[in-house]
Design a protein around this motif. Structure first.
Motif, PDB file in Angstrom:
ATOM      1  N   THR A  25       5.533  -3.103   2.315  1.00  0.00           N
ATOM      2  CA  THR A  25       4.175  -1.978   3.519  1.00  0.00           C
ATOM      3  C   THR A  25       3.949  -0.495   3.080  1.00  0.00           C
ATOM      4  OG1 THR A  25       6.135  -1.351   4.609  1.00  0.00           O
ATOM      5  CG2 THR A  25       4.871  -4.130   5.212  1.00  0.00           C
ATOM      6  N   THR A  26       3.782  -0.506   1.782  1.00  0.00           N
ATOM      7  CA  THR A  26       4.273   1.172   1.259  1.00  0.00           C
ATOM      8  C   THR A  26       2.736   1.290   0.692  1.00  0.00           C
ATOM      9  OG1 THR A  26       5.373   2.628   0.063  1.00  0.00           O
ATOM     10  CG2 THR A  26       5.937   0.488   0.142  1.00  0.00           C
ATOM     11  N   ASP A  27       2.150   2.081  -0.071  1.00  0.00           N
ATOM     12  CA  ASP A  27       0.937   2.569  -0.257  1.00  0.00           C
ATOM     13  C   ASP A  27       1.043   1.728  -2.035  1.00  0.00           C
ATOM     14  OD1 ASP A  27      -0.673   3.051   1.507  1.00  0.00           O
ATOM     15  OD2 ASP A  27      -0.573   5.459   1.409  1.00  0.00           O
ATOM     16  N   ASP A  28       2.459   2.393  -2.274  1.00  0.00           N
ATOM     17  CA  ASP A  28       2.691   2.798  -3.899  1.00  0.00           C
ATOM     18  C   ASP A  28       3.937   1.238  -3.878  1.00  0.00           C
ATOM     19  OD1 ASP A  28       3.504   2.835  -6.681  1.00  0.00           O
ATOM     20  OD2 ASP A  28       4.246   5.053  -6.144  1.00  0.00           O
ATOM     21  N   ALA A  29       3.822   0.503  -4.416  1.00  0.00           N
ATOM     22  CA  ALA A  29       5.094  -0.930  -4.346  1.00  0.00           C
ATOM     23  C   ALA A  29       5.904  -0.648  -5.666  1.00  0.00           C
ATOM     24  CB  ALA A  29       4.677  -2.128  -4.245  1.00  0.00           C
ATOM     25  N   ASN A  30       5.606   0.519  -6.798  1.00  0.00           N
ATOM     26  CA  ASN A  30       6.573   0.832  -7.433  1.00  0.00           C
ATOM     27  C   ASN A  30       7.756   1.655  -7.465  1.00  0.00           C
ATOM     28  OD1 ASN A  30       5.054  -0.676 -10.049  1.00  0.00           O
ATOM     29  ND2 ASN A  30       3.629   1.017  -9.837  1.00  0.00           N
TER      30      ASN A  30
END
Length: 169
Positions: A25-30
């Motif tokens: 649920t974050t813009d950057d899964a990394n």
């Protein structure tokens, strides 16, 4: 402002060795690669879990937590949220905000007249869209672009907007 921010939701188990599929649920899964720990929110309790391993499969992050070594240990947490402390959150660029900080914000037109309260943020890909609940009970959708969002004051809980022609129709 909330001191805890959601970064994912456990959607299911992955294999039999205690790994879980997490819907980011974050813009950057990394960002999961850099996290050392998360807080598991079961709704009844919060547990701090150490991340032992991270890999990716399609749109999911596959996480392995220290001390959870089989499917029976972790299966009960399906649907639970994963949180991080604000101090461990990603650093935002100028004019970027956490959705949790925007929800509940009062929204006013550029002339100062009250428009409503921001109740949701739709992530469309091109740009976010703010869902503003009006006193009449209807919602207005405002694109999160510089032409529409004139200012955001997190400390005051207010946003000033310019409504493009046709947004209220």
């Amino acid at each position: 402002m909330d001191e805890l921010l959601q970064v994912g939701i456990i959607s299911s188990t992955h294999g039999i060795r205690g790994e879980v599929k997490v819907f980011p649920t974050t813009d950057d899964a990394n960002r999961f690669r850099k996290l050392k720990e998360v807080i598991l929110d079961t709704g009844r309790e919060r547990l701090t879990l150490q991340i032992e391993g991270v890999k990716f499969f399609k749109k999911f992050a596959i996480l392995k937590f220290k001390g959870y070594d089989n499917i029976n240990d972790i299966e009960k947490y399906k649907g639970a949220s994963l949180l991080v402390q604000r101090k461990d959150a990603v650093k935002l660029q100028r004019d970027e905000y956490f959705i949790a900080d925007l929800i509940g914000m009062e929204v006013a037109n550029e002339d100062g007249s009250f428009q409503g309260v921001l109740k949701d943020v739709l992530e469309t890909g091109a740009n976010d869209v703010y869902v503003v609940s009006r006193e009449s009970g209807s919602d207005v959708l405002i694109p999160a672009i510089k032409d529409c969002i004139l200012s955001v004051d997190l400390s005051a809980g207010r946003m000033k907007v310019h409504l493009l022609d046709g947004l209220l129709d």
